[in-house]
Enzyme design. Structure first.
Site, short mmCIF file in Angstrom:
data_model
loop_
_atom_site.label_atom_id
_atom_site.label_comp_id
_atom_site.label_asym_id
_atom_site.label_seq_id
_atom_site.Cartn_x
_atom_site.Cartn_y
_atom_site.Cartn_z
CG HIS A 54 -2.02 -1.00 1.16
ND1 HIS A 54 -1.86 -2.31 1.57
CD2 HIS A 54 -3.30 -0.91 0.72
CE1 HIS A 54 -2.99 -2.97 1.39
NE2 HIS A 54 -3.89 -2.15 0.88
CG HIS A 61 -3.17 -5.64 -3.05
ND1 HIS A 61 -2.68 -4.36 -3.17
CD2 HIS A 61 -4.22 -5.55 -2.19
CE1 HIS A 61 -3.38 -3.54 -2.41
NE2 HIS A 61 -4.32 -4.23 -1.81
CB CYS A 96 -13.35 -3.97 2.25
SG CYS A 96 -12.82 -2.62 3.30
CG HIS A 98 -6.13 -7.18 1.51
ND1 HIS A 98 -6.15 -6.39 2.64
CD2 HIS A 98 -6.02 -6.32 0.45
CE1 HIS A 98 -6.05 -5.11 2.30
NE2 HIS A 98 -5.98 -5.05 0.98
CD GLU A 116 -13.61 -6.14 9.21
OE1 GLU A 116 -14.56 -5.36 8.97
OE2 GLU A 116 -12.52 -6.06 8.64
CE1 TYR A 132 -9.65 -0.07 -4.69
CE2 TYR A 132 -11.57 -1.15 -5.61
CZ TYR A 132 -10.70 -0.95 -4.56
OH TYR A 132 -10.87 -1.63 -3.38
CD GLU A 143 -6.65 0.06 -0.27
OE1 GLU A 143 -6.19 -0.89 -0.93
OE2 GLU A 143 -6.95 -0.02 0.93
CD GLU A 145 -7.71 -2.95 -2.26
OE1 GLU A 145 -7.17 -3.27 -1.19
OE2 GLU A 145 -8.91 -2.66 -2.37
CD1 TRP A 188 -13.55 0.54 -0.60
CD2 TRP A 188 -11.71 1.54 0.19
NE1 TRP A 188 -13.47 0.26 0.74
CE2 TRP A 188 -12.35 0.85 1.25
CE3 TRP A 188 -10.52 2.23 0.44
CZ2 TRP A 188 -11.84 0.85 2.55
CZ3 TRP A 188 -10.01 2.23 1.73
CH2 TRP A 188 -10.67 1.54 2.78
#
Length: 210
Positions: A54, A61, A96, A98, A116, A132, A143, A145, A188
């Site tokens: 990042h 990624h 959100c 990874h 979460e 994006y 970001e 991604e 995002w």
């Protein structure tokens, strides 16, 4: 088996010397969080440590974004905890994150939603992908991604992890618009919302006007 606090996966151990020169009991050593690097077609090309991926200009990624709704068609938003290293204190979509390297995005989205928010979706549907490049003005991180999108329904009471989430809200389109006028959202958010919109309308029946 002990797990790494960084990854949630089995952690390594190191044997540390005691003051008298003898070996003490094993001490857990945290593993770095690794992301899956991809090319422009979403094909895996390697891995990188999370923070390094990042740092500007960023490294492309794999990621995922989840939008969950209640039976009234209201969108579940989260305000990211103030202790988050990236985009703290801003509102964003339900969840959100990874995937671990080699982990399927659907599995990662389900896992992270439960971690979460303390609930499992009753429905979770793939909603395509979006690529994006969004800098975060506050942190200077970027970001880059290739994001896998998911839309679903949630019915059970939420049990948010305070280390991840500062606040949650179920919103109608009008309430979301007012909330966006009152404070910052993740860089995002609009991109993933636009990309997921067709599936959002399918899942909610478009009764809420999304």
């Amino acid at each position: 088996m002990p797990t790494s606090p960084a990854t949630g996966r089995p952690g390594a151990h190191a044997v540390l010397p005691s003051p008298n020169g003898t070996a003490s009991r094993p001490t857990e050593v945290a593993e770095p969080i690794m992301l899956e690097l991809v090319d422009e077609n979403g094909v895996t090309i390697g891995t990188a440590e999370k923070l390094s991926a990042h740092v500007a200009p960023g490294r492309l990624h794999r990621a995922f974004s989840v939008f969950l709704f209640d039976d009234a068609g209201r969108m579940l938003l989260q305000r990211r905890a103030l202790t988050k290293y990236h985009s703290p204190g801003v509102w964003s979509n339900t969840c959100c994150g990874h995937p671990y390297p080699g982990e399927q995005p659907f599995v990662a989205a389900s896992r992270r939603t439960a971690e979460e928010l303390g609930v499992a979706p009753v429905l979770l549907r793939a909603a395509g992908t979006v690529r994006y490049n969004h800098p975060d003005p506050a942190s200077g991180l970027v970001e880059q991604e290739y994001n896998h999108l998911f839309v679903g329904l949630v019915r059970n009471p939420l049990v948010p992890d305070p280390d991840e989430i500062g606040e949650t809200a179920f919103t109608t389109p009008a309430e979301l618009a007012r909330l966006r006028e009152s404070g910052p959202f993740s860089a995002w958010f609009q991109t993933v919302l636009d990309a997921a919109a067709p599936t959002i309308r399918e899942v909610t029946g478009d009764t809420a006007g999304w």
